[in-house]
Motif scaffolding. Sequence first.
Motif, PDB file in Angstrom:
ATOM      1  N   GLU A 112      21.621  28.922   3.198  1.00 24.51           N
ATOM      2  CA  GLU A 112      21.913  30.347   3.002  1.00 24.51           C
ATOM      3  C   GLU A 112      23.418  30.620   3.050  1.00 24.51           C
ATOM      4  N   ALA A 113      24.127  29.854   3.872  1.00 24.15           N
ATOM      5  CA  ALA A 113      25.586  30.050   3.971  1.00 24.15           C
ATOM      6  C   ALA A 113      26.242  29.749   2.629  1.00 24.15           C
ATOM      7  N   LYS A 114      25.751  28.728   1.968  1.00 22.90           N
ATOM      8  CA  LYS A 114      26.302  28.351   0.666  1.00 22.90           C
ATOM      9  C   LYS A 114      26.035  29.446  -0.368  1.00 22.90           C
ATOM     10  N   VAL A 115      24.834  30.026  -0.302  1.00 17.01           N
ATOM     11  CA  VAL A 115      24.502  31.121  -1.233  1.00 17.01           C
ATOM     12  C   VAL A 115      25.463  32.289  -1.004  1.00 17.01           C
ATOM     13  N   THR A 116      25.676  32.626   0.257  1.00 15.27           N
ATOM     14  CA  THR A 116      26.589  33.729   0.590  1.00 15.27           C
ATOM     15  C   THR A 116      27.997  33.426   0.080  1.00 15.27           C
ATOM     16  N   GLU A 117      28.404  32.186   0.242  1.00 18.84           N
ATOM     17  CA  GLU A 117      29.752  31.773  -0.214  1.00 18.84           C
ATOM     18  C   GLU A 117      29.883  31.954  -1.737  1.00 18.84           C
ATOM     19  N   TYR A 118      28.836  31.560  -2.479  1.00 17.92           N
ATOM     20  CA  TYR A 118      28.896  31.683  -3.944  1.00 17.92           C
ATOM     21  C   TYR A 118      28.817  33.142  -4.385  1.00 17.92           C
ATOM     22  N   ILE A 119      28.072  33.934  -3.633  1.00 21.01           N
ATOM     23  CA  ILE A 119      28.002  35.369  -3.960  1.00 21.01           C
ATOM     24  C   ILE A 119      29.403  35.967  -3.820  1.00 21.01           C
ATOM     25  N   ARG A 120      30.100  35.535  -2.760  1.00 21.35           N
ATOM     26  CA  ARG A 120      31.466  36.029  -2.537  1.00 21.35           C
ATOM     27  C   ARG A 120      32.393  35.527  -3.654  1.00 21.35           C
ATOM     28  N   SER A 121      32.211  34.278  -4.042  1.00 20.19           N
ATOM     29  CA  SER A 121      33.118  33.703  -5.038  1.00 20.19           C
ATOM     30  C   SER A 121      32.978  34.355  -6.417  1.00 20.19           C
ATOM     31  N   VAL A 122      31.803  34.944  -6.707  1.00 24.01           N
ATOM     32  CA  VAL A 122      31.678  35.651  -7.994  1.00 24.01           C
ATOM     33  C   VAL A 122      31.829  37.169  -7.814  1.00 24.01           C
ATOM     34  N   ARG A 142      27.478  37.188 -13.621  1.00 27.18           N
ATOM     35  CA  ARG A 142      28.101  36.594 -12.424  1.00 27.18           C
ATOM     36  C   ARG A 142      27.033  35.894 -11.569  1.00 27.18           C
ATOM     37  N   VAL A 143      25.874  36.545 -11.462  1.00 27.91           N
ATOM     38  CA  VAL A 143      24.771  35.924 -10.704  1.00 27.91           C
ATOM     39  C   VAL A 143      24.382  34.600 -11.376  1.00 27.91           C
ATOM     40  N   ALA A 144      24.292  34.649 -12.729  1.00 28.45           N
ATOM     41  CA  ALA A 144      23.903  33.443 -13.475  1.00 28.45           C
ATOM     42  C   ALA A 144      24.928  32.328 -13.283  1.00 28.45           C
ATOM     43  N   ILE A 145      26.214  32.695 -13.223  1.00 18.09           N
ATOM     44  CA  ILE A 145      27.272  31.689 -13.021  1.00 18.09           C
ATOM     45  C   ILE A 145      27.133  31.056 -11.627  1.00 18.09           C
TER      46      ILE A 145
END
Lengths: 214, 399
Positions: A112-122, A142-145
């Motif tokens: 989940e931490a990784k998902v949060t990190e990617y959400i932040r990155s996009v 952005r979600v798709a990326i």
Amino acid sequence: MIKLIDVEKYYAETRVLAGITLEVRKGDFISIMGSSGSGKSTLLNLIGGMDRPDRGKIIVDGDDISAYDDDLLTLYRRKKVGFIFQFFNLLPNITVFENIQIPLLLNGTADEAKVTEYIRSVGLEGKEHTHPYQLSGGQQQRVAIARALITDPDIVLADEPTGSLDSQTGNIIMELIINLVEKTKKTVLLVTHDHAIAQFANKIFRIKDGVIFP
Amino acid sequence: MKFLTLLRLLTIRNIKNEKFMTSLSIVGVALGIGLFIGVKIASDRAIASFESEIKGMNPKVNYEILDISGLDFDEKIYGDVLHREEKSFPIVKVKGLLKDKKETIDINGIDIVKSLQFLHIDIKESYELERLYRDFNGVIVTKKFFDKHALHKNDILTVLVYDREYHLKVVDAMDTELLTPNTVIMDIGNFQEYFKKYGFLTKIDIATDEKKAEEIKKFLPSNLSIEKKDDLIRNQKAVVASFRYNLQFVSLIAILVGMFLLYNTIFISVVKRRTEIGILRSLGSDKKTIIMLFTIHGVLLGFVGSLLGIILGQIIAYFSVIAVQKTVSTMYSAISISEYMVTPSDAAKSLILGLLVSFVASVIPSFEASKIRPHETSREGSFEGRYRKYMKFFTRNYV
């Protein structure tokens, strides 16, 4: 490295790809341009292991993926390829967070931490629990990326990623893709019919009537 | 693979979103299973009632003497039978309808001391035998019947026999599994007097061997026959079996309808979610995962439907027991069924059937789902492709 040797593809009687030979080095950012029906999406599908060629070979990191069975192709798509589609292809009944998490779940993790990190990155902080239909086109892409990159694939395939966005949003999305893949030196193949978008790549190929040329 | 999370996201959430189709499938399965369990209970209990009717008061006896036309017969023959086989037990019986409770009871006049001694039941210590003989209309009922109707000793049961009203006094209750709950016992002498059946018997139960049975057969008058109880049970079972098959056929149709509804729900879900399945495949989901997601979808609906079906089955069982009792009593032989509760074994069988049916109904569209190719997110699907060839035919005919 991706190597295509004399790849042909037919849909019924129609020859869509007519003996494509192409070499893509690791870390290359390549644009493939062509009009509708020229075979560019078909080419991307073959490289992404979503379809099989009728003739020729597709060699990825020394392995002939055109000889893979369904299980190996599935594993190849899961581990090595990140796909960005023109119409985003997000799952409508689950949230942004869950959409991005799906590839991880298929890989057996739920980081989940990784998902949060990617959400932040996009740039989608605060949108974790919204559904795709509540987002603009740019936000959905952005979600798709994030979904395409979360498993850290070697190859990123983008099929008209800005095709359903206005030009300003399209440019922002392209810059986002470049920022994210440059850091990790991923191989990117981008299909577009937009000249301006194709310029983001460091090599441009054209495809016409199933034949590719620089 | 974090399969349970995938299941929650992709299956459970879809079940919640597709309320109409979900409800329709659950109701379909519930009706099928409900009808199945209801009919099963009714026919099982009818057969059990037949069996206990034949086994009668004394399950240790293996032969019985009956009038071939089903009438009561002269008791004089009992002396001759007793002379050849000591273990013979005269019985006279009638069916009675409990006036207030709309329930049938079997009233049996027996030689209580002889019968219960033969069964090694210590009646003198356990039951109020003296009052049974003293009270002209005294009866012993089963403990189940006693508890079911919240009876007390000395309560009066008003019973209709041959359109006449009789009043039976409850002197005691017998806790035994040997008798069906609606069996009532009277002293044979009191019975004959009270129901005006002086000098008549309905049957004679005998515990004997084949040789002695042959001897007895030789001197019986032409209106009487000696039959092996097992043969009678087998014959009665065969009679009820055809009746049971008819009922089961109806319940199987109901199950088929439920199965078809469930199949349709999963099939429609597969067609509607074709793009989603393509997306999952393109993200690296294997065929097995897709099959499991959709099969579990169907099995979950089947599970909920089966549980509701068991509850519904209890209600159906109540009404079908009444209907079966009336029909069998009219068509074959008078029976009384008082047990209509779903047993844990019936519930387990129905649940297994429901799960099996829902598995079969959902596994076919699930395999169909697994055939969806990853690139169907952007191209015409395998489903449309397969049926496109028929389009020409339909279009031409329509034009």
